[in-house]
Design an enzyme around this catalytic site. Sequence first.
Site, PDB file in Angstrom:
ATOM      1  N   ASP A   1       0.837  -1.189   0.000  1.00  0.00           N
ATOM      2  CA  ASP A   1       0.000   0.000   0.000  1.00  0.00           C
ATOM      3  C   ASP A   1       0.879   1.249   0.000  1.00  0.00           C
ATOM      4  OD1 ASP A   1      -2.430   1.792   0.936  1.00  0.00           O
ATOM      5  OD2 ASP A   1      -3.220  -0.207   0.568  1.00  0.00           O
ATOM      6  N   HIS A  61      -3.656   5.839   3.638  1.00  0.00           N
ATOM      7  CA  HIS A  61      -4.421   4.639   3.295  1.00  0.00           C
ATOM      8  C   HIS A  61      -3.805   3.382   3.897  1.00  0.00           C
ATOM      9  CE1 HIS A  61      -6.171   1.523   0.623  1.00  0.00           C
ATOM     10  NE2 HIS A  61      -7.208   2.335   0.584  1.00  0.00           N
ATOM     11  N   SER A 105     -11.640  -1.113   0.072  1.00  0.00           N
ATOM     12  CA  SER A 105     -10.310  -1.431   0.597  1.00  0.00           C
ATOM     13  C   SER A 105     -10.395  -1.886   2.042  1.00  0.00           C
ATOM     14  CB  SER A 105      -9.400  -0.209   0.490  1.00  0.00           C
ATOM     15  OG  SER A 105      -9.162   0.142  -0.842  1.00  0.00           O
TER      16      SER A 105
END
Length: 769
Positions: free
Chosen positions: A372, A523, A701
């Site tokens: 990520d 994120h 996600s």
Amino acid sequence: MINRQYFIWYIFIFNIINKIYFENIRYVKNYEVVIRKKKNIERGIGNDFAFIRRYYKSRLLSDVSYKNNSIKGKNRVDKEGDIKKYDNNDDNKMDNSYDYKNKSIKENETKIRKEQVISLDKRYNRNINEKEEIKKKIKDIQRKRLIIYFKQDNTILSSRNYKHIFMKVLSSCGHIEKLTFINFYLYEFPKSINNEDMLLKICLRLLESRRINVENDNQISHTVQMKSYNNNNNKWDNINSKNNCIYQIKDKIKDLPNVSPSASTFTSISTSPYTLKLRDRNKYANDKNHIFKINHSNKHKNNNNNNNNNDYHNNNKSNYHSHSSAKCQTQRLNKKMIGTNILDGYDIIQMEEGLNLSHNYELNDVNVCIIDTGIDENHIDLKDNIIEKKTFMKHSYKKYNIDGINNIESDNIDGINNIESDNIDGINNIESDNIDGINNIESDNIDGINNIESDNIDGINNIKSSDNIKSSDNIKSSDNINSSDNIKSSDNNNVHTMLRNKLYLKKKKECSNYNTSNDGHGHGTFIAGIIAGNSPKGKKGIKGISKKAKLIICKALNNNNAGYISDILECFNFCAKKKARIINASFASTTHYPSLFQALKELQDKDILVISSSGNCSSNSKCKQAFQECNLNIQKLYPAAYSADLNNIISVSNIIQQSNGNIVLSPDSCYSPNYVHLAAPGGNIISTFPNNKYAISSGTSFSASVITGLASLVLSINSNLTSQQVIELFKKSIVQTKSLENKVKWGGFINVYDLVRFTIDSLPKDKDE
């Protein structure tokens, strides 16, 4: 001696390459001869004319000798056998015949010469075109990465020795990085290449071999865009803005707002597929009616029978508030702000019961790799569970852009510390945090510099030497500033640089707290909290799903949430090297990349489970990071679509709960009964954020992160399970719903309590007892 060794190596390599790898490529074996002929052509056409002259001269001499031999034969035998002498007329006839023949030869010679010239011109032009084509090829692949992997076969060509020789020749032209654990090669040509180098041309031929697959490196990104609420201007701001700075993220969970699904307090889900909801939490803090209680019943079939639509729902309907704009909503427990929402009371998958049951059985550490945007390794809720951390960002550029200031690197802020006194009197030393000596800058002919604010320096890109600059403090007013008082154009550039860099320093200072971590986007840190948050602060921090998960962090996406296929492949290789059992991959692309599929296939052979999000969609065309089509049967997204051919991928969609208690697919979630396996909660989840912050967000996600955490939970109970056995346990624990029947492959969502119970049952009898 060196030349001899080189010659032997050259012959050896060429024989192997030509006979084994390049039976389909012409002229490789005799490439040196071809090059020599081309060089002869380039030297000039005169050499070829000389060859033509020599050729026809020999023809002419042969004809002359033929004539002489004919003249010598004065006597010949006629048909009757009589001997007869030729007279002079016969000689004249022979001379005339010879003259005609000589004239014909000259004409033919001229004609052939013209044809030869045309042929040589074509050969020369063909050679020039070939050079231009090679230059174009080199220009296209220069400074780019190529992804190389050998086609699988059972012949001798797949042996290590021949692969080694193949790549050794390629390495003579560029840089090769071998990804050992997934059998890939990353290849880069140098920045400066000699186009005349014969070895380079051979390397280009190598890359055309049918024995390998060569793929250009391409960019891939998440399908979501994070937003935060800015209290200063009462509007939503993109987190990954130009200054890459994140605002309005709370230091403590108690400071986070309660999300209540009313039209006045937050935007519809379908409007923004990935939105941080930051609102005033005190609005419903004391309202007990907003607390949603858990339905502890495990008898889902009975619940299904109570619904006319045969759909699963919760019985307590009075605790929901309808979303007037979307006719559907997500719920969030408004009183207890602990961990993710599935731990707080919004427990449609019975997470709390499942975790309570698994508490005494979680005995094994599980390596979970997250590919990520990185992680905040210093976050108090995460740092104890991070065991490995790596960054693969070959294509990232360290630039810091602030409203038109495009060429300031974040690692270099020098250049404003010293301004020479010979150029500008009174401005000898200017500190980075304080510019004294230039309190007021007035100008009669400089637009946009009457008032200089730190937040806006647009309009001062050019300060000309003809402009008169007056300062009330350090630069005295005068009509013309001469000699040492004169400010030249270079000095004005220094002033411009100084002002520009001062703004940069201020912006950098504001964002410094967010640039210290490896995750400048948030994120990756958010996902890590869902999977393995383990806060020492108890209820004041984040408790993730799997307490035994050990995080292997691989940063393949930059702070703009985008990365390259080669970086992702390097992360796959890194995860396999560190013996990860599970990989969380929350990125998607509409493009099929054979290298990505092949890498996932290599992970399948190593029994590594990959959890992928189905992707987010939006009907809003302005949302660039969301796909317009939600049905993956119409528009495939990868790697989710690879699950049809690979058995180590689980693709996850996002579910929400309506006001009547029905569980349905989120309107911003991609789906497919062919490529998406199941659904999981992913709306309004609280999790960790960089710099010891916390945030609320939604998206597929995070649904995938929930499944990743549950897979880690299963393996922590029984580490002997294979990836296929884990998948079978998930399938066995699915709650079937009519609303998801044609949306996902398994037709429902996971029930954590059943999943844990089935996992415990899979333990050997002696360990269970």
